[in-house]
Design a protein around this motif. Structure first.
Motif, mmCIF file in Angstrom:
data_model
loop_
_atom_site.group_PDB
_atom_site.id
_atom_site.type_symbol
_atom_site.label_atom_id
_atom_site.label_comp_id
_atom_site.label_asym_id
_atom_site.label_seq_id
_atom_site.Cartn_x
_atom_site.Cartn_y
_atom_site.Cartn_z
ATOM 1 N N UNK A 83 -7.286 -3.904 9.826
ATOM 2 C CA UNK A 83 -5.879 -3.489 9.790
ATOM 3 C C UNK A 83 -5.524 -2.946 8.403
ATOM 4 N N UNK A 84 -5.933 -3.653 7.359
ATOM 5 C CA UNK A 84 -5.659 -3.187 5.998
ATOM 6 C C UNK A 84 -6.325 -1.838 5.743
ATOM 7 N N UNK B 85 0.798 -1.225 0.000
ATOM 8 C CA UNK B 85 0.000 0.000 0.000
ATOM 9 C C UNK B 85 0.832 1.276 0.000
ATOM 10 N N UNK B 86 2.000 1.231 0.601
ATOM 11 C CA UNK B 86 2.775 2.461 0.762
ATOM 12 C C UNK B 86 4.083 2.477 -0.018
ATOM 13 N N UNK B 87 4.581 1.308 -0.373
ATOM 14 C CA UNK B 87 5.896 1.234 -1.000
ATOM 15 C C UNK B 87 7.025 1.379 0.008
ATOM 16 N N UNK B 88 6.684 1.370 1.303
ATOM 17 C CA UNK B 88 7.668 1.538 2.371
ATOM 18 C C UNK B 88 7.595 0.349 3.332
ATOM 19 N N UNK B 89 8.657 0.152 4.081
ATOM 20 C CA UNK B 89 8.659 -0.859 5.137
ATOM 21 C C UNK B 89 8.263 -0.171 6.434
ATOM 22 N N UNK B 90 7.285 -0.734 7.155
ATOM 23 C CA UNK B 90 6.869 -0.092 8.408
ATOM 24 C C UNK B 90 7.925 -0.238 9.489
ATOM 25 N N UNK B 91 7.947 0.733 10.395
ATOM 26 C CA UNK B 91 8.835 0.656 11.547
ATOM 27 C C UNK B 91 8.264 -0.296 12.587
ATOM 28 N N UNK C 229 4.337 -1.593 13.252
ATOM 29 C CA UNK C 229 3.999 -3.020 13.243
ATOM 30 C C UNK C 229 3.348 -3.413 14.564
ATOM 31 N N UNK C 230 3.935 -2.989 15.676
ATOM 32 C CA UNK C 230 3.384 -3.333 16.991
ATOM 33 C C UNK C 230 1.968 -2.781 17.174
ATOM 34 N N UNK C 231 1.752 -1.540 16.726
ATOM 35 C CA UNK C 231 0.409 -0.943 16.842
ATOM 36 C C UNK C 231 -0.600 -1.698 15.985
ATOM 37 N N UNK C 232 -0.206 -2.075 14.787
ATOM 38 C CA UNK C 232 -1.115 -2.805 13.910
ATOM 39 C C UNK C 232 -1.379 -4.223 14.416
ATOM 40 N N UNK C 233 -0.378 -4.854 15.009
ATOM 41 C CA UNK C 233 -0.590 -6.168 15.625
ATOM 42 C C UNK C 233 -1.558 -6.074 16.803
ATOM 43 N N UNK C 234 -1.425 -5.018 17.592
ATOM 44 C CA UNK C 234 -2.350 -4.817 18.723
ATOM 45 C C UNK C 234 -3.767 -4.568 18.211
ATOM 46 N N UNK C 235 -3.906 -3.738 17.182
ATOM 47 C CA UNK C 235 -5.216 -3.492 16.586
ATOM 48 C C UNK C 235 -5.824 -4.796 16.094
ATOM 49 N N UNK C 236 -5.029 -5.609 15.428
ATOM 50 C CA UNK C 236 -5.498 -6.901 14.923
ATOM 51 C C UNK C 236 -6.007 -7.776 16.069
#
Length: 104
Positions: free
Chosen positions: A90-91, A33-39, A43-50
């Protein structure tokens, strides 16, 4: 959320669900989606959201309905539907983040 964007998030959510590792699924979706690697923090915030969304959808499957049925794309019925819905959230979050949106 426009139905087209919910449906696009669901396709990514389903792909994330098929990954063996949740972290890898999030990183792959983020990069697509972004063309970038997340920090690590992202990642931790998105895992928690999931995790939070998954527990909500497991306890109340009816809350996942909109995430799973909006649009025409049909989710693989063999997958864990609450997990697909959680990954779809998450997506959608990544799709609506500053990293994805172009600001002028």
């Amino acid at each position: 959320n426009d139905p087209t964007f919910v449906e696009a998030a669901r396709v990514l959510g389903e792909r994330m669900t098929k990954e063996n590792d949740a972290r890898d699924g999030i990183v792959t979706a983020y990069r697509r989606l972004t063309g970038q690697t997340p920090g690590e923090r992202e990642i931790d915030l998105l895992l928690e959201l999931r995790h939070v969304e998954y527990e909500k959808f497991r306890a109340h499957p009816e809350k996942a309905k909109g995430w799973l049925t909006t649009g025409q794309y049909v989710v693989d019925r063999e997958l864990d539907r609450p997990l697909v819905a959680a990954n779809t959230v998450v997506a959608s979050t990544i799709m609506n983040s500053d990293a994805t949106l172009t600001k002028r």
